[in-house]
Structure formats: C-alpha cells, structure tokens
Write a protein that holds these residues in place. Sequence first.
Motif, PDB file in Angstrom:
ATOM      1  N   GLY A  78      50.358  64.619  10.719  1.00 60.99           N
ATOM      2  CA  GLY A  78      50.837  65.432   9.602  1.00 60.99           C
ATOM      3  C   GLY A  78      49.987  65.165   8.372  1.00 60.99           C
ATOM      4  O   GLY A  78      49.412  64.074   8.212  1.00 60.99           O
ATOM      5  N   GLY A  79      49.898  66.165   7.497  1.00 58.96           N
ATOM      6  CA  GLY A  79      49.078  66.033   6.302  1.00 58.96           C
ATOM      7  C   GLY A  79      49.518  64.915   5.372  1.00 58.96           C
ATOM      8  O   GLY A  79      48.688  64.292   4.701  1.00 58.96           O
ATOM      9  N   SER A  80      50.839  64.613   5.351  1.00 57.54           N
ATOM     10  CA  SER A  80      51.317  63.597   4.410  1.00 57.54           C
ATOM     11  C   SER A  80      50.718  62.229   4.730  1.00 57.54           C
ATOM     12  O   SER A  80      50.337  61.483   3.814  1.00 57.54           O
ATOM     13  N   GLY A  81      50.615  61.911   6.023  1.00 58.05           N
ATOM     14  CA  GLY A  81      50.048  60.622   6.432  1.00 58.05           C
ATOM     15  C   GLY A  81      48.566  60.549   6.110  1.00 58.05           C
ATOM     16  O   GLY A  81      48.042  59.501   5.715  1.00 58.05           O
ATOM     17  N   LEU A  85      56.201  64.564  -2.627  1.00 56.69           N
ATOM     18  CA  LEU A  85      56.747  65.578  -1.716  1.00 56.69           C
ATOM     19  C   LEU A  85      55.590  66.327  -1.079  1.00 56.69           C
ATOM     20  O   LEU A  85      54.638  66.704  -1.775  1.00 56.69           O
ATOM     21  N   HIS A  86      55.696  66.571   0.217  1.00 58.10           N
ATOM     22  CA  HIS A  86      54.552  67.179   0.910  1.00 58.10           C
ATOM     23  C   HIS A  86      54.796  68.582   1.446  1.00 58.10           C
ATOM     24  O   HIS A  86      53.858  69.322   1.663  1.00 58.10           O
ATOM     25  N   GLY A  87      56.031  68.928   1.717  1.00 54.64           N
ATOM     26  CA  GLY A  87      56.238  70.297   2.237  1.00 54.64           C
ATOM     27  C   GLY A  87      57.536  70.408   2.994  1.00 54.64           C
ATOM     28  O   GLY A  87      58.593  70.674   2.422  1.00 54.64           O
ATOM     29  N   TYR A 137      47.718  67.800  -7.048  1.00 52.60           N
ATOM     30  CA  TYR A 137      47.192  68.463  -5.847  1.00 52.60           C
ATOM     31  C   TYR A 137      46.598  67.457  -4.866  1.00 52.60           C
ATOM     32  O   TYR A 137      46.171  66.362  -5.271  1.00 52.60           O
ATOM     33  N   ASN A 138      46.560  67.854  -3.614  1.00 48.88           N
ATOM     34  CA  ASN A 138      45.846  67.044  -2.629  1.00 48.88           C
ATOM     35  C   ASN A 138      44.354  67.039  -2.960  1.00 48.88           C
ATOM     36  O   ASN A 138      43.885  67.870  -3.743  1.00 48.88           O
ATOM     37  N   PHE A 139      43.644  66.115  -2.362  1.00 50.84           N
ATOM     38  CA  PHE A 139      42.253  65.873  -2.783  1.00 50.84           C
ATOM     39  C   PHE A 139      41.336  65.709  -1.585  1.00 50.84           C
ATOM     40  O   PHE A 139      41.794  65.560  -0.451  1.00 50.84           O
ATOM     41  N   PHE A 181      49.964  72.068  15.820  1.00 46.77           N
ATOM     42  CA  PHE A 181      50.591  72.953  16.821  1.00 46.77           C
ATOM     43  C   PHE A 181      52.115  72.976  16.733  1.00 46.77           C
ATOM     44  O   PHE A 181      52.804  72.912  17.741  1.00 46.77           O
ATOM     45  N   ARG A 182      52.618  73.045  15.486  1.00 49.93           N
ATOM     46  CA  ARG A 182      54.068  73.221  15.342  1.00 49.93           C
ATOM     47  C   ARG A 182      54.351  74.714  15.280  1.00 49.93           C
ATOM     48  O   ARG A 182      53.472  75.506  14.906  1.00 49.93           O
ATOM     49  N   PRO A 183      55.612  75.121  15.601  1.00 45.98           N
ATOM     50  CA  PRO A 183      55.909  76.557  15.625  1.00 45.98           C
ATOM     51  C   PRO A 183      55.527  77.279  14.334  1.00 45.98           C
ATOM     52  O   PRO A 183      55.034  78.407  14.372  1.00 45.98           O
ATOM     53  N   LEU A 184      55.704  76.606  13.169  1.00 46.49           N
ATOM     54  CA  LEU A 184      55.433  77.319  11.906  1.00 46.49           C
ATOM     55  C   LEU A 184      53.947  77.620  11.673  1.00 46.49           C
ATOM     56  O   LEU A 184      53.580  78.381  10.778  1.00 46.49           O
ATOM     57  N   LYS A 185      53.076  77.056  12.510  1.00 49.78           N
ATOM     58  CA  LYS A 185      51.639  77.356  12.377  1.00 49.78           C
ATOM     59  C   LYS A 185      51.312  78.751  12.924  1.00 49.78           C
ATOM     60  O   LYS A 185      50.221  79.264  12.692  1.00 49.78           O
ATOM     61  N   ARG A 186      52.237  79.316  13.688  1.00 51.18           N
ATOM     62  CA  ARG A 186      52.123  80.691  14.237  1.00 51.18           C
ATOM     63  C   ARG A 186      50.770  80.947  14.906  1.00 51.18           C
ATOM     64  O   ARG A 186      50.053  81.916  14.581  1.00 51.18           O
ATOM     65  N   SER A 199      54.473  79.134   6.708  1.00 51.17           N
ATOM     66  CA  SER A 199      54.839  78.364   5.515  1.00 51.17           C
ATOM     67  C   SER A 199      53.856  77.203   5.403  1.00 51.17           C
ATOM     68  O   SER A 199      53.468  76.608   6.413  1.00 51.17           O
ATOM     69  N   GLU A 200      53.457  76.892   4.194  1.00 56.91           N
ATOM     70  CA  GLU A 200      52.480  75.812   3.991  1.00 56.91           C
ATOM     71  C   GLU A 200      52.564  75.446   2.510  1.00 56.91           C
ATOM     72  O   GLU A 200      52.373  76.291   1.649  1.00 56.91           O
ATOM     73  N   SER A 201      52.856  74.186   2.230  1.00 54.14           N
ATOM     74  CA  SER A 201      53.003  73.830   0.809  1.00 54.14           C
ATOM     75  C   SER A 201      51.641  73.698   0.120  1.00 54.14           C
ATOM     76  O   SER A 201      51.520  73.870  -1.089  1.00 54.14           O
ATOM     77  N   PHE A 202      50.621  73.381   0.890  1.00 55.81           N
ATOM     78  CA  PHE A 202      49.274  73.209   0.335  1.00 55.81           C
ATOM     79  C   PHE A 202      48.221  73.671   1.344  1.00 55.81           C
ATOM     80  O   PHE A 202      47.408  74.553   1.061  1.00 55.81           O
ATOM     81  N   GLY A 203      48.254  73.071   2.532  1.00 55.65           N
ATOM     82  CA  GLY A 203      47.257  73.408   3.563  1.00 55.65           C
ATOM     83  C   GLY A 203      46.023  72.534   3.403  1.00 55.65           C
ATOM     84  O   GLY A 203      44.919  73.037   3.149  1.00 55.65           O
ATOM     85  N   LEU A 204      46.221  71.222   3.563  1.00 52.31           N
ATOM     86  CA  LEU A 204      45.125  70.270   3.364  1.00 52.31           C
ATOM     87  C   LEU A 204      43.886  70.622   4.188  1.00 52.31           C
ATOM     88  O   LEU A 204      42.745  70.489   3.724  1.00 52.31           O
ATOM     89  N   VAL A 205      44.112  71.116   5.380  1.00 51.50           N
ATOM     90  CA  VAL A 205      42.991  71.425   6.274  1.00 51.50           C
ATOM     91  C   VAL A 205      42.088  72.525   5.687  1.00 51.50           C
ATOM     92  O   VAL A 205      40.892  72.569   5.955  1.00 51.50           O
TER      93      VAL A 205
HETATM   94  O1  GMT Z   1      54.232  70.128   8.756  1.00 49.92           O
HETATM   95  C1  GMT Z   1      53.093  69.693   8.648  1.00 49.92           C
HETATM   96  O2  GMT Z   1      52.083  70.348   8.857  1.00 49.92           O
HETATM   97  C2  GMT Z   1      52.932  68.271   8.239  1.00 49.92           C
HETATM   98  C3  GMT Z   1      53.277  68.104   6.826  1.00 49.92           C
HETATM   99  C4  GMT Z   1      53.438  66.660   6.481  1.00 49.92           C
HETATM  100  O3  GMT Z   1      54.147  66.411   5.547  1.00 49.92           O
HETATM  101  O4  GMT Z   1      52.943  65.753   7.120  1.00 49.92           O
HETATM  102  O5  GMT Z   1      52.286  68.777   6.054  1.00 49.92           O
HETATM  103  C5  GMT Z   1      52.627  69.096   4.751  1.00 49.92           C
HETATM  104  O6  GMT Z   1      51.885  68.222   3.931  1.00 49.92           O
HETATM  105  C6  GMT Z   1      50.480  68.478   3.827  1.00 49.92           C
HETATM  106  C7  GMT Z   1      49.855  67.414   2.918  1.00 49.92           C
HETATM  107  O7  GMT Z   1      50.384  67.451   1.630  1.00 49.92           O
HETATM  108  C8  GMT Z   1      50.244  69.886   3.306  1.00 49.92           C
HETATM  109  O8  GMT Z   1      48.867  70.134   3.218  1.00 49.92           O
HETATM  110  C9  GMT Z   1      50.894  70.871   4.288  1.00 49.92           C
HETATM  111  O9  GMT Z   1      50.751  72.179   3.777  1.00 49.92           O
HETATM  112  C10 GMT Z   1      52.370  70.560   4.444  1.00 49.92           C
HETATM  113  N1  GMT Z   1      52.932  71.385   5.533  1.00 49.92           N
HETATM  114  C11 GMT Z   1      53.826  72.338   5.295  1.00 49.92           C
HETATM  115  O10 GMT Z   1      54.251  72.608   4.191  1.00 49.92           O
HETATM  116  C12 GMT Z   1      54.270  73.095   6.480  1.00 49.92           C
END
Ligand code: GMT
Length: 393
Positions: A12-15, A121-123, A175-177, A215-220, A290-296
Amino acid sequence: MKIGIVCYPTFGGSGIVATELAHELAIRGNEVHLISYSRPVRMYRGDGLYFFHQIPVMIYPLFEYPPYESALVSRLVEIALTQELDLLHVHYAVPFAGAAYMTKQILLQQHNKHLPYIVTLHGTDITLVGRDKSFAPVVQFGLYNADAITSVSNYLKSETVKNFKIPQERIQVIYNFINTAQHNRAYCQKAQYLERWRRFLAPRNEFLICHISNFRPLKRIDILLQAFKIVLDNGLNAKLVLVGDGPERQNMELMARDLGLEDKALFLGVQEDIRDILCISDLFVLTSESESFGLVLLEAMAMGCPIVASKTGGIPEVVRDDLEGLLCPVNDIKSFADAILKILTNPDLHRKYVNNAIKRARDFDTSKIIPEYEWLYRHVKKIVSRELFDPSN
Ligand code: GMT
C-alpha cells in the motif's frame, strides 16, 4: 529529533510513503525508528540509516483474533521509553490513531512521559475502511485527540472534515513526495538490461502501456482491460504490462483471456524496483474509481511517463488534465481508450506530456516536502513543551 514512525509493511502507498519518509528524515540527521509488523517492502535503500522494530503478537489458543492492537501499544510504550522518542508519527488511521492515543496515555499516566502523536491520513483509512462502523468511533477519537493531523491531498482533507467532523483548521495537507535525484530518466540509461527487457516485452516494437497497483477492486483493472481492447481494435500496435499483485489478479487474468488479450496484456507480478518497468514504458494508466493521491502517478511522471488517469479524488491535484496527460471520467471505458489512442498516435503531444510530467514531479520533490514534515515536528514539540511549562496547566 527522535521520531517513531508506524506503518503497514505491505505494498500500500502509506507504507511506501512512511518508509521513504524514515529514510529522508534519517539522512537529515534525525534518529528514526520505523515500527511495523514485518519488514516494509520499500526498506531497501540505505537501510542502515534508521532502526527497524517488529511488533511480535502472542498467539494463544483462546484467541480467535490475536489482540494485535494491545501488542502494538505495548511495543510502542517500550520503544518510546527505551529509545527516548520525542514524537510518534503514525501512517494510516486504522488502527494506528487509536493505538497512538492509548500509547500516549500509558506513557503519561504511568511514566510521566509526554509523547505527542501525529496521524497522516492516506486514503482508504478515511474514505472506505475507517468509515466502517466497526472502526469509525475509534478512528474519530484517535484523530480528535491527535497533536497534529496531516492528509496527503486537499480532497482527503475535505473527506475527513465531512466524514469525521474534524475541524478543517486541524488538518494540514502535506503532499506525498518523490526523490527525483533517484527517480529520473538518467537511471534508464544506466541500466543496459532494460533495452533487452523492452525488446522481450515488445518484440514487434509495440508501444508499452504500463499499470502498477495492488490489484484491489477499486483499481478497476476491468475498465483498463476493456479500454485496452478498444485501443487494439483501433489498430494501435501496443502491449499492456500490469505490475503488482493482489485480490483481483486472478480474475483480471481470466478476464484478459476472455477478451482475447492473453498475448497482449502481460501480468508481470510484483517487481523489485518499479523504476525499471517505468523506464521502458510509453504511457502509464490508472483507472481507479477512488484515489486520495495516487503515489504511483508521481513515480511514473518522474520516470518520464505521460499519464492517463481517472478524474477522481486527489488525482487532479497531482496530474493536470492536458498538461501531464489526460484525465477521464471514472469508469468511462471509451474515454480511457480515446485518451490512450490520442496520446500514442500523436508524437508531439506525447513529447509535450513527457516533458511536463518530468517537470511536474519536481514540484513534489523531497527537498520541498520533507521540510514541511520537519517544521510540523518542531511545531508540535514546541507546543507540547509550552503546555508542560505553563503554570496554569
Ligand atoms: O488502497 C491503497 O491503494 C493503499 C493505500 C494505503 O493507504 O496504503 O493507498 C492510499 O495511500 C497512498 C499514499 O498516500 C495514496 O497515494 C493512494 O492514493 C491511497 N489510496 C486510495 O486512496 C485508494
């Protein structure tokens, strides 16, 4: 400063953000303690610069659900005391906001130690998981009592205000960096094996369209596959490479086969260093609903990939429509297909988006964002010491 950073170790992006933050803070002279239930996946660069602590959880026949949160809090109390932490920074509200509050209270009441905590908070901790009634009251309480709260986009901030009734002035957007000195096109030239890899993946000189996710469902990814089918039906010579793994992987492989894409959509699984595949890709596509930022997206832009992504959540704060690529309405298969075709059949437009993407990534460079966290740490520490020495307290 001595900082404890708590995060999930997975893809996950938060880690990823937490691990990269630990690394950047350590480089800047802080003593950093990264705490997680196993070794975070991105913990490969400069591992020696910070300390890693694992959270052991006792297994006992009585437990159907091992009490992970109690184990986490006990470990945090121990680390805070032995390492003399100045503050705790937790990434993802569930369950870390509540656990940080409990840690703080134990330290205060039993050890007379003041340990402020910050929640980033990450999303999905706000938009999906944290809102579930099995977690929401604890998340709200943990956030309400935090010494500071940060969110990774303005979108996520307003979702937090709306869903958890946290006053907006209490949430700071950071913002993420990305470290653009380590993520850039020059990296591509260094690695000669990449050209070989590109020839292997695209032997007929196909365009390479890249997707990376958990590959979570919300990635569509179903939307992406259907859009890619239209792209091929329109005669574009292209391959789709899908990197990562997760609950939807098998379904999506079956769907690709049903669509007749088995030779055109390649599922590469988890890759050690995503810079490699981004280097040899012509376009990056993210069809999340849905995507709070989209680090990728930031990682892709830094490596010179133009973007096609959903116009949702925090994505427009990162990628600007018609500057670094094209944004499409959520789940609009035709719009995604049109955007991919438009960019890959127009070399001038492609070049413009590549150049803009590289420049845009620099707006989120570590040199700009990490000082915002350092400022916040100092600010929180100052406020706590002011409260401690205020005779009216
Ligand atoms: O659901 C995920 O993709 C993982 C999730 C997490 O918390 O590990 O990602 C979220 O945090 C990322 C880093 O801040 C953001 O870039 C992603 O957009 C966010 N995912 C969602 O909001 C679905």
